[in-house]
Design a protein around this motif. Structure first.
Motif, short mmCIF file in Angstrom:
data_model
loop_
_atom_site.label_atom_id
_atom_site.label_comp_id
_atom_site.label_asym_id
_atom_site.label_seq_id
_atom_site.Cartn_x
_atom_site.Cartn_y
_atom_site.Cartn_z
N SER A 82 41.03 47.70 35.35
CA SER A 82 41.31 46.66 34.22
C SER A 82 42.57 46.88 33.78
O SER A 82 43.38 45.61 33.28
CB SER A 82 40.35 46.95 33.33
N ALA A 83 43.27 47.96 33.53
CA ALA A 83 44.69 47.86 32.82
C ALA A 83 45.82 47.52 33.76
O ALA A 83 46.58 46.66 33.33
CB ALA A 83 44.91 49.52 32.53
N ARG A 84 45.43 47.77 35.19
CA ARG A 84 46.38 47.11 35.97
C ARG A 84 46.39 45.76 36.22
O ARG A 84 47.38 45.21 36.36
CB ARG A 84 45.99 47.77 37.53
N ALA A 85 45.16 44.96 36.07
CA ALA A 85 45.06 43.88 36.00
C ALA A 85 45.80 42.97 35.03
O ALA A 85 46.29 41.76 34.87
CB ALA A 85 43.59 43.38 36.15
N GLN A 86 46.22 43.78 33.89
CA GLN A 86 46.90 43.45 32.58
C GLN A 86 48.54 43.73 32.79
O GLN A 86 49.06 43.55 31.97
CB GLN A 86 46.25 44.08 31.48
N GLY A 87 48.85 44.37 33.96
CA GLY A 87 50.16 44.80 34.05
C GLY A 87 50.53 46.19 33.83
O GLY A 87 51.71 46.42 33.82
#
Length: 158
Positions: free
Chosen positions: A96-101
């Motif tokens: 989820s964090a990765r999807a937010q950059g």
């Protein structure tokens, strides 16, 4: 910027024994280390002096280590981040964090002290000698969805 007593490291884990033990290990290796059992307390303390490195558990009740890392990076962009966890659900949070950059490194618990010191020294410029022979359990979260990083079997690290 590292201080005279060594780089400042914040250790955050809701388990007091883990947080205090990690801070003590870091202090024995020349780091200036403060431990917190509350991510919010770590954020407040950072206002007085920002850390060079944040080491945080991921799964905590008041604020996840990932949310803490995102906030710390927003406030102090030069702060390095190292997350650790022993829970499989962590990868969902990281995805989820990765999807937010946001892209964070993850160490899998338990982390042998020599390996922890090695991973910290990779992130902070220092002149200390790094112990040789330690195999890393650190996983760079670049896994495709549905895959899980694996940890070394106990006894693989020296």
């Amino acid at each position: 910027m590292p201080s005279r007593s060594g780089p400042l490291v914040f250790v955050v884990d809701d388990e007091p024994v883990i947080a205090s033990t990690l801070a003590a290990i870091l202090q024995m290796h020349g780091f200036s280390a403060n431990f917190f059992t509350s991510p919010l307390e770590a954020l407040i303390a950072a206002r007085a002096k920002s850390p060079d490195l944040l080491i945080s558990d991921v799964a905590m009740p008041s604020l996840s280590g990932i949310d803490l890392a995102i906030r710390m990076k927003a406030l102090y962009p030069s702060c390095k981040i190292l997350l650790f966890s022993g829970q499989p659900s962590t990868l969902d949070f990281l995805e989820s964090a990765r999807a937010q950059g946001h892209d964070f490194d993850l160490l899998l618990k338990p982390v042998p002290p020599p390996e922890l010191i090695l991973e910290i020294r990779k992130r902070i410029d220092s002149t200390w000698d790094v112990p040789a022979g330690s195999q890393s359990q650190m996983q760079r979260f670049k896994q495709p969805s549905g895959t899980r990083p694996h940890s070394s079997r106990p006894g693989d690290s020296r």
